[in-house]
Design a protein around this motif. Structure first.
Motif, PDB file in Angstrom:
ATOM      1  N   GLY A 197       4.308  -4.346  -6.202  1.00 40.62           N
ATOM      2  CA  GLY A 197       3.487  -3.958  -5.108  1.00 40.62           C
ATOM      3  C   GLY A 197       2.314  -3.358  -5.053  1.00 40.62           C
ATOM      4  O   GLY A 197       1.233  -2.984  -5.151  1.00 40.62           O
ATOM      5  N   THR A 198       2.386  -2.383  -6.398  1.00 43.97           N
ATOM      6  CA  THR A 198       1.342  -0.815  -6.804  1.00 43.97           C
ATOM      7  C   THR A 198       0.597  -1.902  -7.663  1.00 43.97           C
ATOM      8  O   THR A 198      -0.658  -1.788  -7.142  1.00 43.97           O
ATOM      9  N   ARG A 199       0.935  -2.145  -8.308  1.00 43.58           N
ATOM     10  CA  ARG A 199      -0.191  -2.954  -9.630  1.00 43.58           C
ATOM     11  C   ARG A 199      -1.486  -4.513  -8.666  1.00 43.58           C
ATOM     12  O   ARG A 199      -2.412  -4.210  -8.802  1.00 43.58           O
ATOM     13  N   ARG A 200      -0.680  -4.902  -7.287  1.00 38.71           N
ATOM     14  CA  ARG A 200      -1.279  -5.934  -6.865  1.00 38.71           C
ATOM     15  C   ARG A 200      -2.448  -4.984  -6.019  1.00 38.71           C
ATOM     16  O   ARG A 200      -3.323  -5.801  -5.923  1.00 38.71           O
ATOM     17  N   LEU A 239       0.695  -1.389   0.148  1.00 37.27           N
ATOM     18  CA  LEU A 239       0.119  -0.372   0.247  1.00 37.27           C
ATOM     19  C   LEU A 239       0.855   0.857  -0.267  1.00 37.27           C
ATOM     20  O   LEU A 239       0.754   2.207  -0.522  1.00 37.27           O
ATOM     21  N   VAL A 240       2.334   1.046   0.993  1.00 39.63           N
ATOM     22  CA  VAL A 240       2.839   2.337   0.853  1.00 39.63           C
ATOM     23  C   VAL A 240       3.485   2.704  -0.560  1.00 39.63           C
ATOM     24  O   VAL A 240       3.878   3.950  -1.467  1.00 39.63           O
ATOM     25  N   MET A 241       3.814   1.202  -1.368  1.00 41.56           N
ATOM     26  CA  MET A 241       4.102   1.821  -2.553  1.00 41.56           C
ATOM     27  C   MET A 241       3.063   2.169  -3.594  1.00 41.56           C
ATOM     28  O   MET A 241       3.671   3.105  -4.377  1.00 41.56           O
ATOM     29  N   TRP A 242       2.417   1.409  -3.467  1.00 35.76           N
ATOM     30  CA  TRP A 242       0.781   2.797  -4.520  1.00 35.76           C
ATOM     31  C   TRP A 242       0.981   3.256  -4.044  1.00 35.76           C
ATOM     32  O   TRP A 242       0.409   5.173  -5.363  1.00 35.76           O
ATOM     33  N   LYS A 243       1.205   4.565  -2.516  1.00 35.02           N
ATOM     34  CA  LYS A 243       0.734   5.540  -1.907  1.00 35.02           C
ATOM     35  C   LYS A 243       1.805   6.456  -2.625  1.00 35.02           C
ATOM     36  O   LYS A 243       1.780   7.436  -3.506  1.00 35.02           O
ATOM     37  N   MET A 244       3.209   5.809  -2.488  1.00 31.12           N
ATOM     38  CA  MET A 244       4.545   6.511  -3.120  1.00 31.12           C
ATOM     39  C   MET A 244       3.831   6.526  -4.585  1.00 31.12           C
ATOM     40  O   MET A 244       4.441   7.904  -5.373  1.00 31.12           O
ATOM     41  N   HIS A 290      13.346  -2.064  -8.447  1.00 28.14           N
ATOM     42  CA  HIS A 290      11.806  -1.637  -8.848  1.00 28.14           C
ATOM     43  C   HIS A 290      11.079  -2.273  -8.643  1.00 28.14           C
ATOM     44  O   HIS A 290       9.766  -2.320  -9.464  1.00 28.14           O
ATOM     45  N   THR A 291      10.984  -3.917  -9.821  1.00 25.15           N
ATOM     46  CA  THR A 291      10.532  -4.304  -9.439  1.00 25.15           C
ATOM     47  C   THR A 291       8.969  -5.029  -9.158  1.00 25.15           C
ATOM     48  O   THR A 291       8.709  -5.315  -9.171  1.00 25.15           O
ATOM     49  N   THR A 292       9.629  -5.566  -7.247  1.00 25.34           N
ATOM     50  CA  THR A 292       8.811  -5.164  -6.329  1.00 25.34           C
ATOM     51  C   THR A 292       7.698  -3.968  -6.525  1.00 25.34           C
ATOM     52  O   THR A 292       6.765  -4.473  -6.292  1.00 25.34           O
ATOM     53  N   ALA A 293       8.645  -2.684  -6.232  1.00 20.58           N
ATOM     54  CA  ALA A 293       7.611  -1.409  -6.077  1.00 20.58           C
ATOM     55  C   ALA A 293       6.480  -1.621  -7.527  1.00 20.58           C
ATOM     56  O   ALA A 293       5.574  -1.630  -6.757  1.00 20.58           O
TER      57      ALA A 293
END
Length: 90
Positions: free
Chosen positions: A77-80, A48-53, A71-74
């Protein structure tokens, strides 16, 4: 939350403050968000932090570095989180 300018995002100067605010909002420590635990709900909070960022304009590289991830983890996480939101589960 304060307004973040594109120059501040480019320099990454807002990353620590952004993480601190997210941690406070979620009731967890910044080091927990930056840690390596995969336990729920901590892993979901991290996503969720990744998405917010990302919504705030941070690059995937900046997000990954700030959370000690690639960065691929970000990206994942954002897509999830977006998928969960699209289903109305968050």
């Amino acid at each position: 939350m304060t307004h973040i300018t594109p120059d501040e995002i480019e320099r990454g100067s807002q990353t620590p403050g952004f993480l601190k605010q997210c941690a406070l909002d979620m009731g967890v420590a910044v080091e927990d968000l930056r840690g390596y635990s995969r336990e729920q709900p901590l892993a979901r909070y991290r996503q969720l932090v990744m998405w917010k960022m990302r919504q705030a304009g941070f690059s995937y590289t900046q997000i990954g570095r700030s959370l000690r991830r690639d960065h691929t983890t970000a990206i994942y996480g954002t897509r999830r989180i977006q998928e969960i939101m699209d289903r109305g589960e968050l």
